[in-house]
Write an enzyme that holds these catalytic residues in place. Sequence first.
Site, short mmCIF file in Angstrom:
data_model
loop_
_atom_site.label_atom_id
_atom_site.label_comp_id
_atom_site.label_asym_id
_atom_site.label_seq_id
_atom_site.Cartn_x
_atom_site.Cartn_y
_atom_site.Cartn_z
CG ASP A 346 -0.20 -0.10 2.54
OD1 ASP A 346 0.93 -0.63 2.57
OD2 ASP A 346 -0.76 0.32 3.58
CG ASP A 351 2.82 2.45 11.92
OD1 ASP A 351 2.11 2.89 10.98
OD2 ASP A 351 2.53 2.62 13.11
CD GLU A 352 -1.37 0.32 6.80
OE1 GLU A 352 -1.38 1.47 7.24
OE2 GLU A 352 -2.39 -0.28 6.46
CD1 TRP A 421 -7.98 -4.55 0.59
CD2 TRP A 421 -9.84 -3.62 -0.21
NE1 TRP A 421 -7.84 -3.18 0.68
CE2 TRP A 421 -8.96 -2.59 0.19
CE3 TRP A 421 -11.06 -3.26 -0.77
CZ2 TRP A 421 -9.29 -1.24 0.07
CZ3 TRP A 421 -11.39 -1.91 -0.88
CH2 TRP A 421 -10.51 -0.92 -0.46
CD GLU A 633 -3.48 6.10 2.73
OE1 GLU A 633 -2.68 6.78 3.40
OE2 GLU A 633 -3.95 5.02 3.12
C1 BGC Z 1 -4.00 0.96 3.55
C2 BGC Z 1 -4.80 0.90 2.28
C3 BGC Z 1 -5.64 -0.32 2.41
C4 BGC Z 1 -6.63 0.03 3.47
C5 BGC Z 1 -7.75 -0.91 3.64
C6 BGC Z 1 -4.95 1.21 4.67
O1 BGC Z 1 -4.35 1.36 5.87
O2 BGC Z 1 -2.97 1.86 3.49
O3 BGC Z 1 -4.24 1.24 1.15
O4 BGC Z 1 -6.15 -0.86 1.26
O5 BGC Z 1 -5.97 0.29 4.69
O6 BGC Z 1 -8.31 -0.78 4.82
#
Ligand code: BGC
Length: 753
Positions: A346, A351-352, A421, A633
């Site tokens: 993403d 922190d992802e 998703w 984003e």
């Molecule tokens: C991500 C997104 C993701 C989404 C879905 C986010 O925190 O950065 O791109 O698809 O959560 O909940």
Amino acid sequence: MTHEWSADLIAPDEDFAGAPLLRKEFALDQGHGPVVGATLFVTAHGIVEPTINGTPVSDEVLTPGWTSYEWRLRYRSYDVTPLVSDTSVLGLALGNGWFRGRLGWSGKSGFYGAELAGLAELHVEFEDGHRQLVGTDATWQAGPSATLVNDLYDGQTIDARLESSDWTRPGAALEGWSGVHAVAHDGGRLEPYLGPPVRRQEVVAPVKVWTSPAGATLVDFGQNLVGWLRFSVQGEAGSEITVRHAEVLERDELGTRPLRTAEATDRFILSGGVDTFEPTKTFHGFRYAEVSGWPGQLTEDSIEAVVVHSELERTGTFESSDELLNQLHRNVVWGLKGNFLDVPTDCPQRDERLGWTGDIAAFAPTAAYLYDVSGFLSNWLVDVDLEQSHADGMVPFVVPDVLKYMEIPADFPDPDSTAVWSDAAAWVPWALWTAYGDKAALERQYPAMTAHARRVEGLLSDNDLWDKGFQFGDWLDPQAPPDEPFKAKADNGVVATACYYRTLRQVAATAEILGIPDDAGYFSALAERVRSAFQKHYVTEGGRVLSDCATVYALAIEFGLLDEADRQGAGDRLAELVRDNGFRISTGFAGTPFVTDALTSTGHLNDAYQLLLERECPSWLYPVTMGATTVWERWDSMLPDGTINPGEMTSFNHYALGAVADWMHRTIAGIAPLAPGYDRVLIAPRPGGGLTWAKGALDTRHGTIASDWSLDDHGTLSLRMTVPQGVEATVRLPDGTERVVAGAGDHQFTASS
Ligand code: BGC
């Protein structure tokens, strides 16, 4: 070729700050003549940098990347023939990487195991056919490196005073070293790399170094990128240089809030001599760096940024007479570079950095034009399949799925299949099939595609709608409150049912292609039921769709859910909504990839152009006018007043909304596949939006397809196109004329536009 392993996976008896060195000294067997070949096989729990006699065996970094380690751990093999000598030291420098470092926003680490470990086998072949094997086992030694801290999110600390190459030399006296022990593991998980390794790709020089109002030394690289800084420096022994990274500035200082808990900070402790620093056990998403503790004056020549991502071949280009549009396209490309670091993520900075399935479901067709992503995404799809098969067909929110190990906050949904998703299990393989026409790859994904389709079948209501359970829906609708990105205008049932219909059609078509008529019939019939239910419950007179917003029309039109009369009505209503909104964008993750197509295919090309070329917030070009160098984003990750969006989820490098580039390739440049792998191509540029020229070129498996058009003052279009051998092109000109061009080479056409 699969390698049969005999070596042990070994871990150091001491942890050595999470960056242990493993070494083995060995002598080549004598009396067999010269070495004619030597191959090193290597992998790790953690990340590994192998060396022989101190020389790196490759320029790859962050090996072995990130897979669903529970079931799959890839290994690399390298030809190291020139590196072995009579007495050699085989070395492995380990780091935490994804295996043991932090993952996700919970602050936790060590999801896959508590110990770092290395696994290596060196196979040496001599002239007389004799073979020697040096593998990791209990005779290896482990010791400390100069790295004191390493984490992908938080950064790396290197103490140059501890840097020494002694350990790479035979006979070295090693102080403070320990032994190693074998770690039990499932050897069945080991497999050769599918997909490309990660490498340093390019180097970016600073465009500006200055002092901020608060007195910080800031560096601007002019481009939001992913990687790390590299520099050589000399200063007082024991003094420390600290580098913090951020994508944006806020109030003239480093804007680190969007990083959330990721520290993104590297520390370098100087030895007193000339030190070269390069933190290869972390990575950061940044355009700006704050450097403190630099001895003397930091200048543009002092440092450089190293861009790191998976090795991919660039295949597709786009350019037009509109410089803002070109910048948007460059931003899309940089969004791909930054987020194709072994896993399609993403975002690369906070922190992802997880393999969110919905993001790549939206972006895969764009990616497949820009680069050859067949290996990269096929590799990821293996993990989709594995995760799914261990979760009863459910495609998780992220792959590799670490969320399953995190304590789920009370307000977080119970994981189950979700539209867009989970649809990645079908949409991504379908995008690859469309772009590359690789039937074997489609076949490999077929079980995962059907498992997803069948699971969602079980989630449908009695009336055949997918209208229950959690949905991300039209995530990040620009009108949703900053901290409630799921509160979209589009009805979740409409979005989910439409997406499911698209999936069913792709699954049915795949069954057809693979010659599985029972499945083709089954999924086609189910698709028809879902389509009828959609029409019955969601569509009213004249093509009005429930919740009456751009996203629902875009999906209903583009996925084929409407009958012809309703379809035109829906297209007209979509155009009306788009105009009424002053051409500001009103779609989120679900609708955005399809809205320009839906306008175009219902006769509203001008509205599609106006939507694309709008500059006010929210729009695709608004970030460009704000100086963006990647796709954001949120439509308004940075607000018009230059402050960062207050939402806690605000990245400046997310590729999903860049999916519009796919429309630019197909509609502006006019290169669209008519058959999988571009065996047949449609060359149909649709001039508009005041553009005076545009061009695109795509390297396909047949060769390069190119389209290049310009308009003269009278609006006459000149089109030059190139088709390679083996491709049949249908050329459709703006005046409606159409012809088929089968001969390889360049062709020219003119038409009124
Ligand atoms: C991500 C997104 C993701 C989404 C879905 C986010 O925190 O950065 O791109 O698809 O959560 O909940």
